[in-house]
Design an enzyme around this catalytic site. Structure first.
Site, PDB file in Angstrom:
ATOM      1  N   ALA A  19       0.421  -1.045   7.506  1.00 39.66           N
ATOM      2  CA  ALA A  19       1.285  -1.398   8.629  1.00 39.66           C
ATOM      3  C   ALA A  19       0.407  -1.597   9.854  1.00 39.66           C
ATOM      4  O   ALA A  19      -0.262  -0.669  10.308  1.00 39.66           O
ATOM      5  CB  ALA A  19       2.304  -0.292   8.878  1.00 39.66           C
ATOM      6  N   MET A  20       0.374  -2.803  10.399  1.00 35.92           N
ATOM      7  CA  MET A  20      -0.537  -3.126  11.495  1.00 35.92           C
ATOM      8  C   MET A  20       0.245  -3.455  12.766  1.00 35.92           C
ATOM      9  O   MET A  20       1.040  -4.393  12.797  1.00 35.92           O
ATOM     10  CB  MET A  20      -1.436  -4.293  11.096  1.00 35.92           C
ATOM     11  N   SER A  21       0.013  -2.657  13.805  1.00 36.49           N
ATOM     12  CA  SER A  21       0.688  -2.853  15.086  1.00 36.49           C
ATOM     13  C   SER A  21      -0.141  -3.649  16.069  1.00 36.49           C
ATOM     14  O   SER A  21       0.343  -4.010  17.139  1.00 36.49           O
ATOM     15  CB  SER A  21       1.029  -1.494  15.707  1.00 36.49           C
ATOM     16  N   VAL A  24      -5.863  -0.077  17.798  1.00 38.63           N
ATOM     17  CA  VAL A  24      -7.096   0.360  17.149  1.00 38.63           C
ATOM     18  C   VAL A  24      -6.813   1.256  15.949  1.00 38.63           C
ATOM     19  O   VAL A  24      -7.533   1.200  14.938  1.00 38.63           O
ATOM     20  CB  VAL A  24      -8.027   1.063  18.167  1.00 38.63           C
ATOM     21  N   ASP A  25      -5.770   2.070  15.992  1.00 33.33           N
ATOM     22  CA  ASP A  25      -5.498   3.012  14.904  1.00 33.33           C
ATOM     23  C   ASP A  25      -5.147   2.295  13.603  1.00 33.33           C
ATOM     24  O   ASP A  25      -5.723   2.584  12.548  1.00 33.33           O
ATOM     25  CB  ASP A  25      -4.376   3.971  15.304  1.00 33.33           C
ATOM     26  N   SER A  26      -4.196   1.370  13.659  1.00 34.28           N
ATOM     27  CA  SER A  26      -3.816   0.665  12.430  1.00 34.28           C
ATOM     28  C   SER A  26      -4.930  -0.270  11.968  1.00 34.28           C
ATOM     29  O   SER A  26      -5.086  -0.505  10.763  1.00 34.28           O
ATOM     30  CB  SER A  26      -2.516  -0.107  12.633  1.00 34.28           C
ATOM     31  N   LEU A  45       5.365  -6.187  11.697  1.00 37.63           N
ATOM     32  CA  LEU A  45       6.752  -6.519  11.983  1.00 37.63           C
ATOM     33  C   LEU A  45       6.856  -6.951  13.437  1.00 37.63           C
ATOM     34  O   LEU A  45       6.438  -6.217  14.336  1.00 37.63           O
ATOM     35  CB  LEU A  45       7.659  -5.307  11.747  1.00 37.63           C
ATOM     36  N   CYS A 113      12.855   4.217  15.033  1.00 39.52           N
ATOM     37  CA  CYS A 113      12.069   3.077  14.549  1.00 39.52           C
ATOM     38  C   CYS A 113      11.345   3.444  13.258  1.00 39.52           C
ATOM     39  O   CYS A 113      11.307   2.654  12.309  1.00 39.52           O
ATOM     40  CB  CYS A 113      11.072   2.645  15.623  1.00 39.52           C
ATOM     41  N   CYS A 209       7.955   1.123  23.571  1.00 39.19           N
ATOM     42  CA  CYS A 209       7.473  -0.263  23.543  1.00 39.19           C
ATOM     43  C   CYS A 209       8.411  -1.247  24.230  1.00 39.19           C
ATOM     44  O   CYS A 209       7.948  -2.209  24.850  1.00 39.19           O
ATOM     45  CB  CYS A 209       7.198  -0.690  22.102  1.00 39.19           C
TER      46      CYS A 209
END
Length: 370
Positions: A19-21, A24-26, A45, A113, A209
């Site tokens: 899951a990529m937002s 840096v974390d994802s 998403l 979410c 967000c």
């Protein structure tokens, strides 16, 4: 690079959906997955585009963040898909957020979410893609226990996100992987920098967000126009002390912004009565709560484990210090009175570092004797 995906060997025959937002974390989660030798597919998403509209960085899954995620996938050389979930996000998260405030509650949209678009929907996508697991950049640890996967706090207490993941089911936890839970943030940024990722120094997401500049009331009035009305601020006996601009501007435990002077001691918001459109205030002692009724309780410890867990602690806000408590049916009972317990927030129970249960605070029982 470290990070353990706990998948059967050989990893070269495995597929990991990340899951990529766009943060840096994802991005580092994807890099760790790739380093394991598994096939990696990144999924983003598209949830909300307000960050793009105002040029705000770190809005999570808005225009610039999607481009950042795509750039990471391109540099590291794995497939990346963007899936439009803006309509579903609005219905299941944004509108629910507004309705909770109008009901006099204090919502946590990040948990909603995770319960909806980020986990439920991503799970379906990952399984459709034939993945062996879904990896995210959350700071929480997944530990293999005697009864299956367990959720534990991250080793970095300043980054721990277990409170926001309390609704993760046991079945979901079996499929999830959290490779950053055993790492400090400095190491994560160092990995991103060593790989030449453009997000290495990208600031962390701030606030919610879809709420620009923390203007919660602005979102509520936009989503539910005409639903906010002024009303009375009353004391514990029902005497009117002042007027408010709408209950959405107040939360339990709030002291600032009441604009009531001439009192012998400071006043705090003790509760909110949406039916009467009233904000009830009182001294700090009136915030003391002996117990709270929970709904939507999710137990991550099995029935066999529950009796042997030992002393439990509960967090009633994301930044609250865990307090000794026990779960009696649907009631969370505190060993000593707890303060600032607000309907709409979550109560998460821990046995040492392990998340064993959690639920939504529906109502509280006052411990105030005044």
């Amino acid at each position: 690079m470290s990070g353990n995906f706990q998948l059967p060997e050989p990893l070269s025959a495995r597929r990991i959906v990340v899951a990529m937002s766009g943060g840096v974390d994802s991005s580092v989660t994807a890099a760790l997955a790739l380093k394991s030798g598994a096939e990696v597919i990144g999924v983003t998403l598209r949830l909300y585009d307000h960050g793009e509209a105002v040029g705000r960085k770190g809005a999570c899954c808005a225009g610039q963040d999607i481009r950042d995620a795509a750039a990471v996938a391109d540099r590291l050389g794995f497939a990346h898909h963007v899936i439009d979930h803006e309509s579903a996000f609005r219905q299941s998260v944004v509108e629910q957020f507004a309705d909770e405030y109008l009901a006099g509650r204090t919502p946590i949209p990040c948990v909603r979410c995770n319960m909806g678009p980020k986990f439920t929907d991503l799970f379906a996508i990952a399984r459709d893609l034939g993945a062996d697991c879904l990896a995210t950049g959350h700071y929480v640890r997944r530990v293999e226990g005697a009864q299956g996967a367990e959720m534990h706090r991250a080793i970095d207490p300043a980054r721990d996100q277990s409170y926001f993941l309390f609704a993760t089911t046991r079945a979901q936890l079996e499929f999830l992987r959290f490779p950053l839970g055993g790492m400090p943030k400095a190491d994560v940024r160092a990995i991103a920098s060593s790989l030449g990722l453009g997000v290495a120094a990208k600031p962390d997401s701030q606030d919610i967000c879809f709420v620009p500049d923390g203007d919660y009331a602005g979102i509520v009035t936009k989503v539910r126009p005409g639903a906010v009305h002024e009303g009375a601020i009353v004391d514990l006996e029902g005497r009117e002390l002042g007027r408010h601009r709408g209950i959405i501007h107040y939360t339990v435990g709030q002291r600032r912004g009441l604009e009531i002077g001439g009192m012998a001691e400071p006043l705090y918001v003790v509760r909110i009565d949406a039916a009467k459109n009233e904000v009830i205030v009182g001294p700090r002692a009136a915030l003391a709560v002996s117990s709270a009724r929970l709904s939507g309780i999710n137990r991550l410890a099995t029935a066999e484990e529950w009796g042997a867990l030992g002393p439990l602690t509960a967090k009633v806000r994301s930044m609250a210090k865990p307090a000794p408590a026990r779960l009696d049916g649907d009631r969370l009972v505190f060993d000593t009175p707890e303060y600032g317990v607000s309907p709409g927030q979550a109560a998460v129970l821990y046995a040492d570092d392990r998340v064993v249960a959690g639920g939504w605070i529906e109502e509280t029982a006052s411990a105030f004797q005044g």
